[in-house]
Scaffold this motif. Structure first.
Motif, PDB file in Angstrom:
ATOM      1  N   LEU A   1      27.546  45.088  27.127  1.00 55.98           N
ATOM      2  CA  LEU A   1      28.364  44.649  27.984  1.00 55.98           C
ATOM      3  C   LEU A   1      29.492  45.074  28.042  1.00 55.98           C
ATOM      4  O   LEU A   1      30.812  45.667  28.600  1.00 55.98           O
ATOM      5  CB  LEU A   1      28.202  43.845  28.553  1.00 55.98           C
ATOM      6  CG  LEU A   1      26.523  43.234  29.289  1.00 55.98           C
ATOM      7  CD1 LEU A   1      26.105  42.409  30.088  1.00 55.98           C
ATOM      8  CD2 LEU A   1      26.210  44.889  29.721  1.00 55.98           C
ATOM      9  N   SER A   2      30.136  44.160  26.727  1.00 56.34           N
ATOM     10  CA  SER A   2      31.588  44.373  26.021  1.00 56.34           C
ATOM     11  C   SER A   2      31.628  45.797  26.209  1.00 56.34           C
ATOM     12  O   SER A   2      33.020  46.337  26.345  1.00 56.34           O
ATOM     13  CB  SER A   2      32.010  43.383  25.267  1.00 56.34           C
ATOM     14  OG  SER A   2      31.415  41.782  25.567  1.00 56.34           O
TER      15      SER A   2
ATOM     16  N   LYS B   1      32.248  50.932  37.722  1.00 56.65           N
ATOM     17  CA  LYS B   1      32.115  51.661  36.489  1.00 56.65           C
ATOM     18  C   LYS B   1      31.389  51.579  35.452  1.00 56.65           C
ATOM     19  O   LYS B   1      30.419  52.555  35.122  1.00 56.65           O
ATOM     20  CB  LYS B   1      33.028  52.568  36.001  1.00 56.65           C
ATOM     21  CG  LYS B   1      33.894  53.028  37.016  1.00 56.65           C
ATOM     22  CD  LYS B   1      35.566  54.325  36.497  1.00 56.65           C
ATOM     23  CE  LYS B   1      36.262  54.967  37.864  1.00 56.65           C
ATOM     24  NZ  LYS B   1      37.854  55.288  36.609  1.00 56.65           N
ATOM     25  N   ALA B   2      31.216  50.515  35.395  1.00 56.58           N
ATOM     26  CA  ALA B   2      30.676  49.732  34.126  1.00 56.58           C
ATOM     27  C   ALA B   2      29.133  50.085  34.315  1.00 56.58           C
ATOM     28  O   ALA B   2      28.068  49.860  33.534  1.00 56.58           O
ATOM     29  CB  ALA B   2      30.856  48.959  33.529  1.00 56.58           C
TER      30      ALA B   2
ATOM     31  N   ARG C   1      28.072  41.329  37.064  1.00 54.83           N
ATOM     32  CA  ARG C   1      28.569  39.519  37.207  1.00 54.83           C
ATOM     33  C   ARG C   1      28.068  38.768  36.875  1.00 54.83           C
ATOM     34  O   ARG C   1      28.639  38.025  35.685  1.00 54.83           O
ATOM     35  CB  ARG C   1      29.063  39.791  38.730  1.00 54.83           C
ATOM     36  CG  ARG C   1      30.509  40.895  39.415  1.00 54.83           C
ATOM     37  CD  ARG C   1      30.040  40.801  40.289  1.00 54.83           C
ATOM     38  NE  ARG C   1      31.125  41.964  41.055  1.00 54.83           N
ATOM     39  CZ  ARG C   1      31.602  42.025  42.467  1.00 54.83           C
ATOM     40  NH1 ARG C   1      31.544  40.976  43.377  1.00 54.83           N
ATOM     41  NH2 ARG C   1      32.708  42.174  43.021  1.00 54.83           N
ATOM     42  N   LYS C   2      27.228  38.884  36.783  1.00 49.64           N
ATOM     43  CA  LYS C   2      25.698  37.558  37.012  1.00 49.64           C
ATOM     44  C   LYS C   2      26.103  37.834  35.246  1.00 49.64           C
ATOM     45  O   LYS C   2      26.289  36.633  34.026  1.00 49.64           O
ATOM     46  CB  LYS C   2      24.490  37.569  36.764  1.00 49.64           C
ATOM     47  CG  LYS C   2      23.671  36.257  37.351  1.00 49.64           C
ATOM     48  CD  LYS C   2      22.812  35.851  37.921  1.00 49.64           C
ATOM     49  CE  LYS C   2      21.791  34.802  37.580  1.00 49.64           C
ATOM     50  NZ  LYS C   2      21.525  34.196  35.787  1.00 49.64           N
ATOM     51  N   LYS C   3      25.619  38.726  34.333  1.00 52.11           N
ATOM     52  CA  LYS C   3      25.712  38.740  32.885  1.00 52.11           C
ATOM     53  C   LYS C   3      26.718  38.343  31.765  1.00 52.11           C
ATOM     54  O   LYS C   3      27.441  37.759  31.229  1.00 52.11           O
ATOM     55  CB  LYS C   3      24.976  39.987  31.990  1.00 52.11           C
ATOM     56  CG  LYS C   3      23.454  40.040  33.068  1.00 52.11           C
ATOM     57  CD  LYS C   3      22.927  41.657  32.847  1.00 52.11           C
ATOM     58  CE  LYS C   3      21.472  42.012  32.640  1.00 52.11           C
ATOM     59  NZ  LYS C   3      21.020  40.668  31.940  1.00 52.11           N
ATOM     60  N   ILE C   4      27.803  38.741  33.163  1.00 51.17           N
ATOM     61  CA  ILE C   4      29.053  38.487  32.515  1.00 51.17           C
ATOM     62  C   ILE C   4      29.911  36.861  32.053  1.00 51.17           C
ATOM     63  O   ILE C   4      30.092  36.925  31.015  1.00 51.17           O
ATOM     64  CB  ILE C   4      30.286  39.186  32.967  1.00 51.17           C
ATOM     65  CG1 ILE C   4      30.515  41.685  32.809  1.00 51.17           C
ATOM     66  CG2 ILE C   4      31.682  39.243  32.788  1.00 51.17           C
ATOM     67  CD1 ILE C   4      31.315  42.182  33.963  1.00 51.17           C
ATOM     68  N   ARG C   5      29.416  36.978  33.119  1.00 49.87           N
ATOM     69  CA  ARG C   5      29.430  34.994  33.343  1.00 49.87           C
ATOM     70  C   ARG C   5      28.621  34.297  33.243  1.00 49.87           C
ATOM     71  O   ARG C   5      29.380  33.187  32.198  1.00 49.87           O
ATOM     72  CB  ARG C   5      29.116  34.873  34.763  1.00 49.87           C
ATOM     73  CG  ARG C   5      29.383  33.127  35.369  1.00 49.87           C
ATOM     74  CD  ARG C   5      29.358  32.829  36.512  1.00 49.87           C
ATOM     75  NE  ARG C   5      28.004  33.233  37.289  1.00 49.87           N
ATOM     76  CZ  ARG C   5      27.688  34.025  38.083  1.00 49.87           C
ATOM     77  NH1 ARG C   5      28.938  34.788  38.720  1.00 49.87           N
ATOM     78  NH2 ARG C   5      26.192  34.475  39.258  1.00 49.87           N
ATOM     79  N   ASP C   6      27.044  34.124  32.710  1.00 50.35           N
ATOM     80  CA  ASP C   6      26.631  33.968  31.494  1.00 50.35           C
ATOM     81  C   ASP C   6      26.749  33.758  30.236  1.00 50.35           C
ATOM     82  O   ASP C   6      26.606  33.056  29.490  1.00 50.35           O
ATOM     83  CB  ASP C   6      25.098  34.934  32.102  1.00 50.35           C
ATOM     84  CG  ASP C   6      24.639  34.272  33.373  1.00 50.35           C
ATOM     85  OD1 ASP C   6      24.982  33.187  33.877  1.00 50.35           O
ATOM     86  OD2 ASP C   6      23.526  34.443  33.856  1.00 50.35           O
TER      87      ASP C   6
ATOM     88  N   GLN D   1      34.396  38.016  28.564  1.00 52.09           N
ATOM     89  CA  GLN D   1      36.580  38.307  28.515  1.00 52.09           C
ATOM     90  C   GLN D   1      36.697  39.338  29.626  1.00 52.09           C
ATOM     91  O   GLN D   1      36.097  40.761  29.032  1.00 52.09           O
ATOM     92  CB  GLN D   1      38.017  37.985  27.923  1.00 52.09           C
ATOM     93  CG  GLN D   1      36.932  36.330  27.011  1.00 52.09           C
ATOM     94  CD  GLN D   1      36.924  35.299  28.843  1.00 52.09           C
ATOM     95  OE1 GLN D   1      38.619  35.422  29.587  1.00 52.09           O
ATOM     96  NE2 GLN D   1      36.286  34.343  28.992  1.00 52.09           N
ATOM     97  N   VAL D   2      36.557  39.761  30.796  1.00 47.16           N
ATOM     98  CA  VAL D   2      37.116  40.803  31.158  1.00 47.16           C
ATOM     99  C   VAL D   2      38.726  41.395  31.599  1.00 47.16           C
ATOM    100  O   VAL D   2      39.306  40.279  32.125  1.00 47.16           O
ATOM    101  CB  VAL D   2      36.082  41.558  32.347  1.00 47.16           C
ATOM    102  CG1 VAL D   2      36.881  43.003  32.892  1.00 47.16           C
ATOM    103  CG2 VAL D   2      34.862  41.069  32.777  1.00 47.16           C
ATOM    104  N   VAL D   3      38.384  41.951  30.709  1.00 47.71           N
ATOM    105  CA  VAL D   3      40.734  42.501  31.151  1.00 47.71           C
ATOM    106  C   VAL D   3      40.899  44.426  31.679  1.00 47.71           C
ATOM    107  O   VAL D   3      40.168  45.130  30.009  1.00 47.71           O
ATOM    108  CB  VAL D   3      41.399  42.727  29.690  1.00 47.71           C
ATOM    109  CG1 VAL D   3      42.764  42.766  29.305  1.00 47.71           C
ATOM    110  CG2 VAL D   3      41.419  41.374  28.519  1.00 47.71           C
ATOM    111  N   ARG D   4      41.466  43.872  32.520  1.00 48.67           N
ATOM    112  CA  ARG D   4      41.424  45.242  33.069  1.00 48.67           C
ATOM    113  C   ARG D   4      42.500  46.554  32.700  1.00 48.67           C
ATOM    114  O   ARG D   4      43.357  45.344  32.072  1.00 48.67           O
ATOM    115  CB  ARG D   4      41.568  44.692  34.728  1.00 48.67           C
ATOM    116  CG  ARG D   4      40.532  44.379  35.985  1.00 48.67           C
ATOM    117  CD  ARG D   4      40.945  44.189  36.897  1.00 48.67           C
ATOM    118  NE  ARG D   4      39.800  43.748  37.237  1.00 48.67           N
ATOM    119  CZ  ARG D   4      38.955  43.632  37.470  1.00 48.67           C
ATOM    120  NH1 ARG D   4      39.116  45.324  37.915  1.00 48.67           N
ATOM    121  NH2 ARG D   4      37.602  43.416  38.216  1.00 48.67           N
ATOM    122  N   GLY D   5      42.495  47.481  33.042  1.00 43.60           N
ATOM    123  CA  GLY D   5      43.519  48.382  32.602  1.00 43.60           C
ATOM    124  C   GLY D   5      43.023  48.811  30.998  1.00 43.60           C
ATOM    125  O   GLY D   5      44.338  48.559  30.800  1.00 43.60           O
TER     126      GLY D   5
END
Length: 484
Positions: free
Chosen positions: A443-444, A456-457, A469-474, A478-482
């Motif tokens: 996912l990263s 897109k991901a 979104r749930k997996k990112i939270r669980d 860290q999601v960094v845009r751009g």
């Protein structure tokens, strides 16, 4: 500091003369003898402010005299000298109350500095005993072999640490014996009756390290059907050896730092703090300061672990120990049923000239091959030359298997993890923990590839956006845009 009376006991007349002259030049009064009986009589009469004694004397071992001196006159400092330069000698001297230990041959300047420190520093509290079992051990059974200057310094440091719980950081190249040093600290120290557990950070999947160290509660994650104890709980009252600490992931480093700071931890999924009573010994072959600059290792954790640093020298820096190591390893394989062998001087000289990239481990493996494969009782230089040629490393060894598929890479990684467990059975909940380990980097990297665009991901992964979104939270990704 005014003049003091120093009692010197050594059966070597030349040493007595040298010490007498050197101490007189410093302004001290000196009494010299060649036997333990006279030294003991002086001590009984209340003479002397400091004792310098050899170990081997004609009438009594100087180490055996030490407990009687400390019982009669506990304030009297004793410096022990010995040509029996082993870890056992240093440990015996420390546990029986010696101020310091100096191997022979010694540097006179070093000894005079030791004398001044002994006469000027405050009297410390009596050190804890290291145990009768350790005192009765033979040199051949010791975990560390060698009488080089580098090893002597290690013995002296270890002897001073035996009665403490100080955290120790052992550094050195692969194959230098870092775990042997950790075991010596445990086996000869005050925690010797507790467990000794070794954990190799490099052999455990990164997502499983926290559960491995701290345990997890039932229901902490999918598949955690029972509570599982971690290594901290299993090592309670003993020593936990964290090998290859440089490979510990940053999130696990944060939890370890909290344990060292607060003396307690929580299991994965747990809420109740658990007090810990464990001595930490860490080790690495990597340069942690470089990892700190690269942002891969916490600087505050480094200083917590690096309370007492011990650097193990590579074998090429102590080649004078090779004959003793060879004898030791030949003796070990003989106890395992192989014929007892020896090595001639020319062969030993050739071993001293070798660079030993694999250090002591490489030497031990060679000795085992020699004992198993060759019929002659005395190994000659021709055999050694052939061995060194046959087992020389390839010019450009591959770091990892070439063209390896994902499945093969995962299988190889998991084999290392299973092998790291003594019984070959990891803690419960392995299936879901491994899935989490694969899922997080997938996912990263997908989010990096899509520059943080979750729509897109999710499309690329074939997942519902809410599921992503749930997996990112669980997984606490860290999601960094751009991202570029």
């Amino acid at each position: 500091m005014g003049p003091s009376t120093i009692l010197v006991a050594d059966d070597d007349r030349a040493i007595r003369t040298v010490l007498n002259q050197a101490l007189l030049r410093l302004g001290h009064d000196v009494r010299v003898t060649g036997n333990a009986a006279t030294l003991w009589r002086w001590v009984q009469d209340g003479e002397g402010d400091l004792v310098i004694t050899d170990v081997v004397m004609p009438d009594e071992n100087g180490l055996d005299l030490l407990p009687r001196i400390k019982k009669l006159r506990p304030e009297l400092r004793v410096i022990v000298m010995s040509a029996q330069n082993t870890l056992l000698t240093a440990v015996k001297a420390a546990e029986r109350g010696a101020f310091d230990y100096l191997p022979k041959p010694f540097d006179l300047k070093d000894l005079m500095g030791m004398v001044e420190r002994a006469l000027s520093t405050p009297q410390p509290a009596p050190p804890a005993a290291a145990g009768a079992a350790a005192a009765q051990a033979e040199e051949e059974a010791l975990p560390l072999i060698g009488r080089s200057a580098a090893m002597q310094e290690i013995y002296r440091v270890l002897a001073r640490l035996m009665g403490t719980d100080l955290t120790v950081m052992i550094t050195g190249e692969s194959g230098t014996g870092k775990e042997l040093v950790a075991r010596a600290l445990h086996d000869y120290g005050k925690r010797r009756n507790g467990p000794f557990l070794a954990v190799n950070m490099a052999a455990i999947p990164r997502e499983l390290i926290e559960s491995e160290l701290f345990g997890h509660e039932k229901g902490a994650f999918t598949g955690a059907t029972v509570r599982s104890t971690g290594r901290f709980e299993q090592a309670q009252g003993g020593t936990l050896f964290l090998d290859e600490i440089g490979d510990m992931p940053l999130d696990a480093q944060t939890r370890l730092l909290r344990v060292l700071q607060e003396g307690e931890y929580t299991t994965v999924g747990g809420r109740t703090p658990i007090k810990t009573d464990v001595r930490i010994v860490a080790a690495t072959h990597r340069d942690l300061r470089t990892l700190i600059r690269q942002g891969q290792f916490r600087e505050d954790l480094f200083y917590r672990l690096n309370v007492v640093p011990i650097r193990l020298p590579p074998l090429r820096e102590r080649t004078e120990d090779i004959p003793a190591l060879v004898r030791h390893f030949f003796g070990l394989v003989n106890q395992q049923g192989l014929p007892l062998k020896s090595m001639d001087n020319a062969a030993l000289d050739r071993l001293r000239r070798h660079r030993w990239p694999g250090n002591v481990r490489e030497l031990e493996n060679m000795v085992r091959r020699l004992a198993a494969l060759y019929t002659q009782e005395v190994i000659t230089i021709d055999v050694i030359e052939q061995e060194l040629a046959d087992f020389a490393p390839a010019a450009a060894p591959a770091e990892e298997p070439q063209n390896e598929g994902l499945g093969a890479a995962v299988e190889r990684h998991l084999k290392d993890y299973f092998a790291a467990h003594k019984d070959g059975v990891p803690a419960a909940g392995l299936y879901d923990r491994v899935l989490r380990e694969v899922e997080r980097p997938l996912l990263s990297l997908s989010l990096i590839a899509t520059r943080g665009n979750q729509i897109k991901a999710a499309h690329m992964l074939g997942l519902n956006r809410n599921t992503l979104r749930k997996k990112i939270r669980d997984l606490d990704i860290q999601v960094v845009r751009g991202l570029k």
